[in-house]
Design a protein around this motif. Sequence first.
Motif, short mmCIF file in Angstrom:
data_model
loop_
_atom_site.label_atom_id
_atom_site.label_comp_id
_atom_site.label_asym_id
_atom_site.label_seq_id
_atom_site.Cartn_x
_atom_site.Cartn_y
_atom_site.Cartn_z
N PHE A 54 0.09 -5.60 9.03
CA PHE A 54 0.01 -5.44 7.79
C PHE A 54 -1.22 -4.24 7.44
O PHE A 54 -0.78 -3.64 6.14
CB PHE A 54 -0.41 -6.98 7.39
CG PHE A 54 -0.81 -7.03 5.81
CD1 PHE A 54 0.19 -7.03 5.02
CD2 PHE A 54 -1.97 -7.01 5.60
CE1 PHE A 54 -0.08 -6.82 3.51
CE2 PHE A 54 -2.60 -7.05 4.27
CZ PHE A 54 -1.73 -6.98 3.08
N ALA A 89 0.06 -0.87 7.98
CA ALA A 89 1.35 -0.32 7.08
C ALA A 89 0.98 -0.30 5.80
O ALA A 89 1.58 0.50 4.89
CB ALA A 89 2.42 -1.38 7.50
N SER A 90 -0.04 -1.22 5.35
CA SER A 90 -0.51 -1.27 4.10
C SER A 90 -1.20 0.22 3.73
O SER A 90 -1.21 0.91 2.42
CB SER A 90 -1.33 -2.19 3.59
OG SER A 90 -0.74 -3.58 3.87
N PHE A 97 1.94 3.19 4.06
CA PHE A 97 2.91 3.14 2.80
C PHE A 97 1.97 2.78 1.63
O PHE A 97 2.85 2.77 0.34
CB PHE A 97 4.03 2.00 3.16
CG PHE A 97 4.54 2.42 4.36
CD1 PHE A 97 5.29 3.67 4.51
CD2 PHE A 97 4.40 1.49 5.53
CE1 PHE A 97 5.77 3.82 5.62
CE2 PHE A 97 4.99 1.82 6.78
CZ PHE A 97 6.11 2.99 6.84
N ASP A 98 0.73 2.95 1.46
CA ASP A 98 0.12 2.58 0.11
C ASP A 98 0.26 1.36 -0.34
O ASP A 98 0.89 1.22 -1.59
CB ASP A 98 -0.08 3.82 -0.69
CG ASP A 98 -1.00 3.53 -1.73
OD1 ASP A 98 -1.91 2.90 -1.61
OD2 ASP A 98 -0.85 4.47 -2.85
N LEU A 99 0.43 0.21 0.27
CA LEU A 99 0.73 -0.93 -0.25
C LEU A 99 -0.48 -1.79 -0.89
O LEU A 99 -1.38 -1.95 -0.34
CB LEU A 99 1.44 -1.93 0.51
CG LEU A 99 2.72 -1.23 1.42
CD1 LEU A 99 3.10 -2.13 2.54
CD2 LEU A 99 3.82 -1.16 0.51
N PHE A 100 -0.29 -2.77 -1.95
CA PHE A 100 -1.30 -3.23 -2.31
C PHE A 100 -2.69 -2.69 -2.62
O PHE A 100 -3.85 -3.37 -2.67
CB PHE A 100 -1.69 -4.61 -1.40
CG PHE A 100 -0.44 -5.28 -0.99
CD1 PHE A 100 0.48 -6.02 -1.93
CD2 PHE A 100 0.13 -4.98 0.18
CE1 PHE A 100 1.84 -6.60 -1.44
CE2 PHE A 100 1.16 -5.62 0.76
CZ PHE A 100 2.13 -6.37 -0.27
N ARG A 133 -4.95 1.41 0.61
CA ARG A 133 -5.30 2.71 0.95
C ARG A 133 -6.65 3.27 0.35
O ARG A 133 -7.59 3.79 0.82
CB ARG A 133 -4.20 3.91 0.65
CG ARG A 133 -4.44 5.10 1.11
CD ARG A 133 -3.35 6.07 0.76
NE ARG A 133 -2.31 5.85 1.38
CZ ARG A 133 -1.04 6.51 1.31
NH1 ARG A 133 -1.03 7.54 0.45
NH2 ARG A 133 -0.14 6.40 2.09
#
Length: 129
Positions: A22, A25-26, A29-32, A35
């Motif tokens: 999590f 990958a965050s 992929f610049d999730l939530f 980053r």
Amino acid sequence: MKNLISYSIAILLAAFGLLTLFLSASVIFDLFGIRAKEGNYVLFIVWANFISSIIYLVASYGFLKNKNWTSTILGISALILINAFICFIIYIYTDGVHETKTIGAMIFRIVVTIIFVAFAYFTINKKTN
């Protein structure tokens, strides 16, 4: 009792793998918005953690099924992390921008991975030999 130990280790490893998956990958992929919260992350370290997270999940299955390859793939994960850490140290000495917390996090991750390798070896490989 050995099954209980294997199941417990598998659950811990799966939880560690899912958390790592999590978080890495965050960042990748610049999730939530993670980053931005990470600050000066080093992408090759994040990728090494991402690859290791997938290996952790596969290895948790290996613990559940008592597969001899479990210690081998966890050893590969440890080697990936150690190599990434060596490259990270070189990156630091060439004035690479980084977060100092990454040093401690990588040492922690390497030590935890080596502990999982030892558990796999002594609970699965030694049992079948």
